[in-house]
Scaffold this motif. Structure first.
Motif, PDB file in Angstrom:
ATOM      1  N   LEU A 141     -13.168   0.069  -0.180  1.00 18.97           N
ATOM      2  CA  LEU A 141     -12.567  -1.264  -0.206  1.00 18.97           C
ATOM      3  C   LEU A 141     -11.104  -1.191   0.224  1.00 18.97           C
ATOM      4  CD1 LEU A 141     -12.906  -4.262  -0.924  1.00 18.97           C
ATOM      5  CD2 LEU A 141     -12.255  -3.693  -3.277  1.00 18.97           C
ATOM      6  N   TYR A 142     -10.427  -0.139  -0.210  1.00 18.38           N
ATOM      7  CA  TYR A 142      -9.035   0.104   0.190  1.00 18.38           C
ATOM      8  C   TYR A 142      -8.925   0.188   1.715  1.00 18.38           C
ATOM      9  CZ  TYR A 142      -4.863   3.121   0.924  1.00 18.38           C
ATOM     10  OH  TYR A 142      -3.694   3.672   1.376  1.00 18.38           O
TER      11      TYR A 142
ATOM     12  N   CYS B  90     -15.325   8.732   8.761  1.00 21.39           N
ATOM     13  CA  CYS B  90     -14.134   8.619   9.605  1.00 21.39           C
ATOM     14  C   CYS B  90     -13.517   7.228   9.531  1.00 21.39           C
ATOM     15  CB  CYS B  90     -14.487   8.908  11.066  1.00 21.39           C
ATOM     16  SG  CYS B  90     -14.848  10.621  11.419  1.00 21.39           S
ATOM     17  N   SER B  91     -13.799   6.469   8.492  1.00 23.37           N
ATOM     18  CA  SER B  91     -13.330   5.083   8.451  1.00 23.37           C
ATOM     19  C   SER B  91     -11.815   4.981   8.429  1.00 23.37           C
ATOM     20  CB  SER B  91     -13.921   4.354   7.240  1.00 23.37           C
ATOM     21  OG  SER B  91     -13.505   4.949   6.023  1.00 23.37           O
ATOM     22  N   ASN B  92     -11.121   6.000   7.903  1.00 24.10           N
ATOM     23  CA  ASN B  92      -9.656   5.959   7.885  1.00 24.10           C
ATOM     24  C   ASN B  92      -9.045   6.057   9.281  1.00 24.10           C
ATOM     25  OD1 ASN B  92      -8.905   5.442   5.253  1.00 24.10           O
ATOM     26  ND2 ASN B  92      -8.871   7.581   4.654  1.00 24.10           N
ATOM     27  N   SER B  93      -9.868   6.334  10.287  1.00 20.89           N
ATOM     28  CA  SER B  93      -9.367   6.366  11.664  1.00 20.89           C
ATOM     29  C   SER B  93      -8.896   4.994  12.126  1.00 20.89           C
ATOM     30  CB  SER B  93     -10.448   6.891  12.611  1.00 20.89           C
ATOM     31  OG  SER B  93     -10.808   8.219  12.293  1.00 20.89           O
ATOM     32  N   ILE B  94      -9.340   3.926  11.465  1.00 20.04           N
ATOM     33  CA  ILE B  94      -8.922   2.581  11.877  1.00 20.04           C
ATOM     34  C   ILE B  94      -7.516   2.259  11.392  1.00 20.04           C
ATOM     35  CG2 ILE B  94     -11.310   1.783  11.827  1.00 20.04           C
ATOM     36  CD1 ILE B  94     -10.641   0.253   9.261  1.00 20.04           C
TER      37      ILE B  94
ATOM     38  N   PHE C 233       0.822  -1.212   0.000  1.00 14.22           N
ATOM     39  CA  PHE C 233       0.000   0.000   0.000  1.00 14.22           C
ATOM     40  C   PHE C 233       0.859   1.266   0.000  1.00 14.22           C
ATOM     41  CE2 PHE C 233      -3.561  -2.699   1.670  1.00 14.22           C
ATOM     42  CZ  PHE C 233      -4.458  -2.399   0.667  1.00 14.22           C
ATOM     43  N   THR C 234       2.051   1.185   0.563  1.00  9.56           N
ATOM     44  CA  THR C 234       2.935   2.355   0.581  1.00  9.56           C
ATOM     45  C   THR C 234       3.523   2.634  -0.788  1.00  9.56           C
ATOM     46  OG1 THR C 234       3.494   1.942   2.912  1.00  9.56           O
ATOM     47  CG2 THR C 234       4.952   3.398   1.670  1.00  9.56           C
TER      48      THR C 234
ATOM     49  N   ALA D  98     -11.063  -0.970   3.973  1.00 15.31           N
ATOM     50  CA  ALA D  98     -11.417  -2.251   4.588  1.00 15.31           C
ATOM     51  C   ALA D  98     -10.241  -3.226   4.542  1.00 15.31           C
ATOM     52  CB  ALA D  98     -12.636  -2.845   3.889  1.00 15.31           C
ATOM     53  N   VAL D  99      -9.570  -3.303   3.395  1.00 18.93           N
ATOM     54  CA  VAL D  99      -8.436  -4.225   3.249  1.00 18.93           C
ATOM     55  C   VAL D  99      -7.237  -3.725   4.052  1.00 18.93           C
ATOM     56  CG1 VAL D  99      -6.819  -5.263   1.619  1.00 18.93           C
ATOM     57  CG2 VAL D  99      -9.228  -5.016   0.994  1.00 18.93           C
ATOM     58  N   PHE D 100      -6.959  -2.434   3.966  1.00 16.79           N
ATOM     59  CA  PHE D 100      -5.820  -1.868   4.688  1.00 16.79           C
ATOM     60  C   PHE D 100      -6.026  -2.003   6.193  1.00 16.79           C
ATOM     61  CE2 PHE D 100      -2.532   1.801   4.090  1.00 16.79           C
ATOM     62  CZ  PHE D 100      -1.621   1.074   4.843  1.00 16.79           C
ATOM     63  N   GLY D 101      -7.269  -1.893   6.659  1.00 20.84           N
ATOM     64  CA  GLY D 101      -7.550  -2.083   8.077  1.00 20.84           C
ATOM     65  C   GLY D 101      -7.164  -3.475   8.545  1.00 20.84           C
ATOM     66  N   ILE D 102      -7.510  -4.484   7.748  1.00 20.58           N
ATOM     67  CA  ILE D 102      -7.134  -5.867   8.077  1.00 20.58           C
ATOM     68  C   ILE D 102      -5.616  -6.016   8.069  1.00 20.58           C
ATOM     69  CG2 ILE D 102      -7.280  -8.261   7.286  1.00 20.58           C
ATOM     70  CD1 ILE D 102     -10.085  -7.593   6.222  1.00 20.58           C
ATOM     71  N   VAL D 103      -4.957  -5.361   7.108  1.00 22.25           N
ATOM     72  CA  VAL D 103      -3.496  -5.399   7.031  1.00 22.25           C
ATOM     73  C   VAL D 103      -2.881  -4.793   8.291  1.00 22.25           C
ATOM     74  CG1 VAL D 103      -1.514  -4.370   5.841  1.00 22.25           C
ATOM     75  CG2 VAL D 103      -3.334  -5.463   4.519  1.00 22.25           C
ATOM     76  N   CYS D 104      -3.387  -3.635   8.716  1.00 13.75           N
ATOM     77  CA  CYS D 104      -2.848  -2.976   9.918  1.00 13.75           C
ATOM     78  C   CYS D 104      -2.998  -3.858  11.149  1.00 13.75           C
ATOM     79  CB  CYS D 104      -3.564  -1.645  10.145  1.00 13.75           C
ATOM     80  SG  CYS D 104      -3.205  -0.375   8.916  1.00 13.75           S
TER      81      CYS D 104
END
Length: 457
Positions: A156-157, A368-372, A130-131, A159-165
């Motif tokens: 979707l980005y 605010c979903s990017n807060s995750i 992602f980086t 949601a997937v990135f949240g699981i990655v984090c």
């Protein structure tokens, strides 16, 4: 490279000034958050502002309105704090708890080391991917081109990135549990202190912050932004860029996880170790009392940081970062364990899925979903003046600022915009005006450095 030099004029001033200059007078991470993801700017010049040419009538009106506006602004700040502490932070923590536990259910549940390694690889490789692809997303996924595609891909980005984090943190956390003792207070404390020393030495202590000290908006202009430690500019230097990304993800990221795991583990051992419910309530109380204190002294910290510099400023900032870190860990531990104790304890799978899905949908609904997400590396004491200790939880204030701007705006053209209302022209409001400028139809908690001419790398 994109350079911007927007201009505008105020109906309360006798002389014209650029809109960006005016916004310099308005109020940031980690990231930590604080933890926040500011757009990195290259500074070209520092403007000189002359705002002393008010007409007498204008001065009289503004003087009369100042007390009411100060009280109004205080109320908005309070609402932002309540929203962050009572809505955003619990949702972020619940999402992480649900996702973390689901990985334990579905990812090699019979082998802790294998499950930990799998999570670490998913998280590390996902972060790296992602980086290094952020420029692709910025260039090709934009609402001005294909609005429906943008909203579908961006959510979707997240949601997937949240699981990655979550997997990155889970993998590093469990590997640390496996390789060191979790039952020895001395060992846990020593490992934690070593991690903190390395973070202090690399000036990355700021990355320890988390909700409720950050509210990251789903803002289109920097939705896919991922900062690295050394800020290598994209693929102009591909070798250094890859090394920068690997160092940011695997070294700094792992040190932050180890520090969190250590403080969390210390409270597991010391705070009512035989009673999980009491331990959770105790952490919640300690966490939110610390959050209250750090919010209370925040204006003082901003005042001090505007007047000092150098090593003294770095020390003051690091002390404040450690306070927010302590508050965040306890708030997370309290809410996380309370969910374990009280939310369908007899049907854990249902409990995990509920806390994975419902908080994410709620955060997406309020943009605010990017807060995750935990992404990017931020440097201690970085920023002009008080920006180095800013807490990016501006949500309600941005909404009201945008409405005030609409009411006070003069007719504008495509290259001219009216400045914000005069009663927002205070140093502590700089970030509000700057972020409102990024998109009048969106809200953002990301903090930028105001200058008349900037380049976004």
């Amino acid at each position: 490279m994109l350079a911007t030099t927007d201009k505008g004029s105020s109906h309360c001033h006798g002389s014209s000034v650029t809109d960006q200059q005016l916004l310099q007078h308005l109020h940031p991470h980690p990231h930590p958050h604080p933890h926040p993801h500011p757009v990195r700017l290259q500074v070209h010049s520092t403007p000189t502002i002359h705002l002393s040419t008010h007409t007498p009538a204008c001065e009289k009106r503004l003087e009369a309105e100042t007390p009411r506006r100060d009280l109004h602004e205080l109320l908005l700040e309070l609402l932002d704090m309540l929203l962050s502490c009572l809505v955003v932070a619990p949702c972020v923590i619940a999402y992480w708890r649900g996702t973390w536990e689901l990985m334990g259910v579905y990812l090699f549940p019979r082998s802790l080391p294998l499950s930990a390694m799998a999570s670490f690889l998913i998280g590390g490789l996902g972060h790296f991917l992602f980086t290094v692809t952020q420029n692709f997303f910025k260039e090709h996924i934009h609402p001005d081109k294909r609005r429906l595609t943008y909203y579908t891909v961006s959510r979707l980005y997240t949601a997937v990135f949240g699981i990655v984090c979550v997997n990155m943190w889970r993998g590093a956390w469990l590997l640390c549990d496996w390789l060191t003792s979790i039952d020895s207070l001395i060992i846990v404390s020593v490992v934690t202190v070593i991690a903190l020393i390395f973070l202090v030495a690399t000036r990355t202590l700021r990355n320890l912050g988390a909700a409720p000290y950050t509210v990251t908006m789903d803002h289109k202009s920097d939705y896919f932004e991922v900062d690295t430690m050394f800020k290598i500019p994209g693929f102009h230097q591909p070798g250094l860029y890859v090394l920068d990304t690997l160092f940011s993800v695997f070294v700094i990221g792992s040190l932050v996880v180890i520090a969190w795991r250590g403080v969390w583990g210390i409270f597991d051992l010391l705070l009512f170790p035989a009673d999980r419910a009491k331990s959770a309530w105790g952490s919640l109380l300690i966490g939110y009392l610390t959050v209250f204190v750090t919010f209370l002294i925040h204006p003082l910290m901003r005042y001090v940081c505007r007047r000092i510099s150098g090593i003294l400023k770095l020390i003051i900032c690091d002390i404040y970062y450690l306070m927010t870190f302590f508050g965040a860990v306890n708030a997370w531990r309290g809410i996380w364990n309370l969910l374990d104790v009280y939310l369908y304890p007899d049907n854990k799978l249902l409990s995990f899925w509920l806390t994975h899905l419902v908080p994410f949908l709620l955060l997406a609904a309020i943009k605010c979903s990017n807060s995750i997400l935990v992404r990017g590396v931020f440097i201690d004491a970085e920023g002009v003046g008080a920006d180095s200790v800013d807490i990016p939880i501006n949500y309600v204030r941005l909404h009201f600022l945008r409405e005030r701007r609409k009411k006070c705006a003069l007719p504008t053209t495509s290259s001219s915009q009216s400045p914000p209302p005069h009663y927002y022209l205070k140093p502590e409001h700089a970030s509000l005006g700057r972020n409102a400028e990024k998109d009048k139809e969106a809200q953002s908690s990301l903090i930028e450095k105001p200058h008349p001419a900037v380049q976004i790398v």
